[in-house]
Design a protein around this motif. Structure first.
Motif, PDB file in Angstrom:
ATOM      1  N   ASN A 217     -12.584   4.918   2.822  1.00  0.00           N
ATOM      2  CA  ASN A 217     -13.477   4.075   2.990  1.00  0.00           C
ATOM      3  C   ASN A 217     -13.928   3.613   4.215  1.00  0.00           C
ATOM      4  O   ASN A 217     -15.113   3.284   4.281  1.00  0.00           O
ATOM      5  CB  ASN A 217     -12.844   2.768   2.397  1.00  0.00           C
ATOM      6  CG  ASN A 217     -13.817   1.602   1.709  1.00  0.00           C
ATOM      7  OD1 ASN A 217     -14.647   1.682   0.780  1.00  0.00           O
ATOM      8  ND2 ASN A 217     -13.647   0.440   2.404  1.00  0.00           N
TER       9      ASN A 217
ATOM     10  N   PHE B  86      -7.555  -5.972  -2.800  1.00  0.00           N
ATOM     11  CA  PHE B  86      -7.235  -5.154  -1.701  1.00  0.00           C
ATOM     12  C   PHE B  86      -7.955  -3.840  -1.604  1.00  0.00           C
ATOM     13  O   PHE B  86      -8.526  -3.169  -0.890  1.00  0.00           O
ATOM     14  CB  PHE B  86      -5.673  -5.048  -1.331  1.00  0.00           C
ATOM     15  CG  PHE B  86      -5.406  -4.784   0.039  1.00  0.00           C
ATOM     16  CD1 PHE B  86      -6.354  -4.935   1.158  1.00  0.00           C
ATOM     17  CD2 PHE B  86      -4.160  -4.354   0.484  1.00  0.00           C
ATOM     18  CE1 PHE B  86      -5.985  -4.906   2.717  1.00  0.00           C
ATOM     19  CE2 PHE B  86      -3.756  -4.180   1.747  1.00  0.00           C
ATOM     20  CZ  PHE B  86      -4.751  -4.496   2.866  1.00  0.00           C
ATOM     21  N   TYR B  87      -7.757  -3.147  -2.848  1.00  0.00           N
ATOM     22  CA  TYR B  87      -8.263  -1.747  -3.009  1.00  0.00           C
ATOM     23  C   TYR B  87      -9.825  -1.939  -3.256  1.00  0.00           C
ATOM     24  O   TYR B  87     -10.525  -1.124  -2.336  1.00  0.00           O
ATOM     25  CB  TYR B  87      -7.901  -1.021  -4.264  1.00  0.00           C
ATOM     26  CG  TYR B  87      -8.759  -0.030  -4.857  1.00  0.00           C
ATOM     27  CD1 TYR B  87      -8.820   1.136  -4.068  1.00  0.00           C
ATOM     28  CD2 TYR B  87      -9.597  -0.276  -5.978  1.00  0.00           C
ATOM     29  CE1 TYR B  87      -9.732   2.067  -4.663  1.00  0.00           C
ATOM     30  CE2 TYR B  87     -10.235   0.671  -6.313  1.00  0.00           C
ATOM     31  CZ  TYR B  87     -10.375   1.968  -5.805  1.00  0.00           C
ATOM     32  OH  TYR B  87     -11.327   2.831  -6.037  1.00  0.00           O
TER      33      TYR B  87
ATOM     34  N   SER C  86      -4.368   4.335   3.532  1.00  0.00           N
ATOM     35  CA  SER C  86      -4.247   2.808   3.238  1.00  0.00           C
ATOM     36  C   SER C  86      -5.718   2.056   3.473  1.00  0.00           C
ATOM     37  O   SER C  86      -6.469   2.476   2.722  1.00  0.00           O
ATOM     38  CB  SER C  86      -3.293   2.250   3.981  1.00  0.00           C
ATOM     39  OG  SER C  86      -3.226   2.235   5.417  1.00  0.00           O
ATOM     40  N   ASP C  87      -5.751   1.274   4.351  1.00  0.00           N
ATOM     41  CA  ASP C  87      -6.942   0.661   4.519  1.00  0.00           C
ATOM     42  C   ASP C  87      -7.739   0.810   5.808  1.00  0.00           C
ATOM     43  O   ASP C  87      -8.495  -0.329   6.222  1.00  0.00           O
ATOM     44  CB  ASP C  87      -6.557  -1.053   4.411  1.00  0.00           C
ATOM     45  CG  ASP C  87      -5.420  -1.685   5.426  1.00  0.00           C
ATOM     46  OD1 ASP C  87      -4.648  -0.878   5.526  1.00  0.00           O
ATOM     47  OD2 ASP C  87      -5.808  -2.667   6.030  1.00  0.00           O
TER      48      ASP C  87
ATOM     49  N   ALA D  95     -10.800  -3.510   0.600  1.00  0.00           N
ATOM     50  CA  ALA D  95     -10.620  -2.790   1.973  1.00  0.00           C
ATOM     51  C   ALA D  95     -10.419  -1.126   1.474  1.00  0.00           C
ATOM     52  O   ALA D  95     -10.446  -0.308   2.557  1.00  0.00           O
ATOM     53  CB  ALA D  95      -9.252  -3.301   2.514  1.00  0.00           C
TER      54      ALA D  95
ATOM     55  N   THR E 247       0.766  -1.434  -0.197  1.00  0.00           N
ATOM     56  CA  THR E 247      -0.104  -0.003   0.030  1.00  0.00           C
ATOM     57  C   THR E 247       0.715   1.369  -0.041  1.00  0.00           C
ATOM     58  O   THR E 247       2.052   1.194   0.182  1.00  0.00           O
ATOM     59  CB  THR E 247      -0.951   0.153   1.357  1.00  0.00           C
ATOM     60  OG1 THR E 247       0.016  -0.122   2.330  1.00  0.00           O
ATOM     61  CG2 THR E 247      -1.729  -1.061   1.388  1.00  0.00           C
TER      62      THR E 247
ATOM     63  N   ALA F  49      -7.962   0.228   0.073  1.00  0.00           N
ATOM     64  CA  ALA F  49      -6.668   0.640   0.438  1.00  0.00           C
ATOM     65  C   ALA F  49      -6.248   1.181  -0.806  1.00  0.00           C
ATOM     66  O   ALA F  49      -6.500   0.898  -1.782  1.00  0.00           O
ATOM     67  CB  ALA F  49      -5.665  -0.565   0.650  1.00  0.00           C
TER      68      ALA F  49
END
Length: 416
Positions: free
Chosen positions: A277, A340-341, A271-272, A344, A137, A346
């Motif tokens: 988000n 992942f994006y 990031s996550d 989460a 990330t 990220a």
């Protein structure tokens, strides 16, 4: 970066399966990975995609992920490093955490030549010109703001403050109209000062001072550096933070303070966790703003502070370095990072992933990456970050002066 850190579910330990004498790397049937991500539901799709990517290329090798608790992670890792045995692959935060342990890691330059242009954030995982982990990330510290609170205070949410004076006066209007504080701050673990330093530093230091800091030419007694820590103290003294900042956990109590409208701004993550988000659970995406650091001193040029966030490294003791490096490449493949994006939120290291449909906050962050600079706190050693965390709590409580704190920080920084 913070040191950028998260609490996770899952713990445990495992031993590495060793290859028989004279055996090939492919005969090692098991690779063990330590991290603090694989136990999180939001990372499940990412891990599965990475495992599938690796299994397609190495069908005879089993991969075991061991999710360690983050608050014990580096202690457990330190024990493994001292013993010279443990996992084959391990996750690191960028910056001091990995640089302090580079001697126990395998340089990955020969394996990642094809990935250099696709991925960003390499500097945070490099030391002395060598790469020791591959970025998963990008971690940075955008200043998020609540557009609804701006509207309720009669402020223009499309025109966030550009100077510190404008920020303070705007926060006074928000406080009067809504009762919300200016900043959501969690400094129970001493992490809040890292976010503050990096999130606001480019509005205080000149570009040259900023670059010198990153290069290790740090003048802790300079007016600019002193001003950052004076502002930190002022936010507490003048009631700009939520109550009990020193007893509020960064992960993840303070983010709820911002999400629920109790504070107008937060220096968050990209990031996550602690990011756009997460916030959208309470705030509609079009009500989440991202602003540049307000200018405090003349000559400062605000920029997005970011580095590589987290990345996977290979232990020097592994009996299968080529296989372990291939697993790291699978963990940073486009398919895995896209998952992942997508799940989460990220901001992945892969610059080929399309984030244009994620909303205005992400669009603002993505557009600022091109002109962004490394985060100020990531340039510091993990020992100095620990000292800074302790002193930041004392500054907020009024038990130490800025000058005395800077003396101790300069001493720690000199010792490395």
């Amino acid at each position: 970066m913070i040191v950028a850190a998260v609490a996770v579910a899952g713990c445990g330990s495992a031993t590495r399966t060793e290859s028989p004498p004279g055996g090939t790397q492919q005969e090692q049937q098991k690779l063990v990975v330590w991290d603090w991500k694989s136990g999180e539901p939001a990372a499940a799709a990412y891990i599965e995609q990475a495992k599938a990517h690796f299994a397609k290329r190495h069908p005879g090798v089993t991969v075991e992920f061991v999710a360690q608790p983050f608050d014990q992670y580096y202690t457990l890792l330190g024990t493994a490093i001292q013993a010279g045995k443990g996992p084959d692959v391990m996750l690191f935060n960028g910056g001091g955490q990995i640089r302090d342990r580079a001697d126990a890691l395998l340089p990955l330059d020969q394996y990642v030549a094809e990935d250099r242009s696709r991925l960003a954030g390499w500097d945070a995982f490099s030391k002395d010109g060598k790469v020791y982990a591959v970025p998963v990330t990008l971690q940075g510290h955008p200043i998020y703001y609540n557009k609804t609170l701006y509207e309720q205070a009669g402020l223009d949410p499309a025109a966030p403050p550009k100077t510190w004076g404008e920020l303070v006066s705007g926060c006074a209007a928000i406080k009067k109209a809504t009762g919300a504080t200016c900043f959501a701050l969690g400094n129970k673990e001493g992490f809040g000062i890292q976010f503050f330093l990096s999130g606001l530093g480019s509005g205080v230091l000149t570009p040259q001072e900023y670059d010198d800091w990153i290069a290790g030419k740090r003048e802790w007694t300079s007016p600019g550096v002193k001003r950052i820590f004076e502002l930190w103290k002022d936010t507490g003294d003048k009631g700009l933070n939520n109550d009990g900042a020193n007893s509020t956990a960064m992960f993840s109590d303070v983010f709820r303070v911002f999400e629920t409208g109790k504070a107008a701004h937060i220096i968050g993550l990209m990031s996550d966790i602690g990011h756009w988000n997460d916030f959208k659970e309470f705030l509609p995406p079009d009500k989440i703003g991202v602003m540049q650091a307000p200018v405090v001193t003349g000559g400062a040029t605000p920029s997005l502070p970011y580095d590589g966030g987290i990345g996977y490294a290979v232990a020097k003791w592994t009996k299968a370095p080529d296989l372990a490096a291939e697993l790291v490449r699978s963990l940073t493949s486009t398919d895995a990072l896209t998952a992942f994006y997508g799940k989460a939120g990220a901001i992945a290291s892969d610059t080929t992933i399309d984030v244009s449909k994620a909303g205005p906050a992400v669009a603002t962050i993505a557009s600022a990456i091109k002109t962004g600079k490394p985060a100020l706190h990531v340039a510091l050693s993990s020992k100095t970050l620990d000292v800074m965390g302790r002193l930041s709590q004392q500054l907020l409580s009024g038990s130490i002066t800025v000058d005395k704190a800077l003396e101790q920080l300069a001493d720690s920084d000199r010792k490395g």
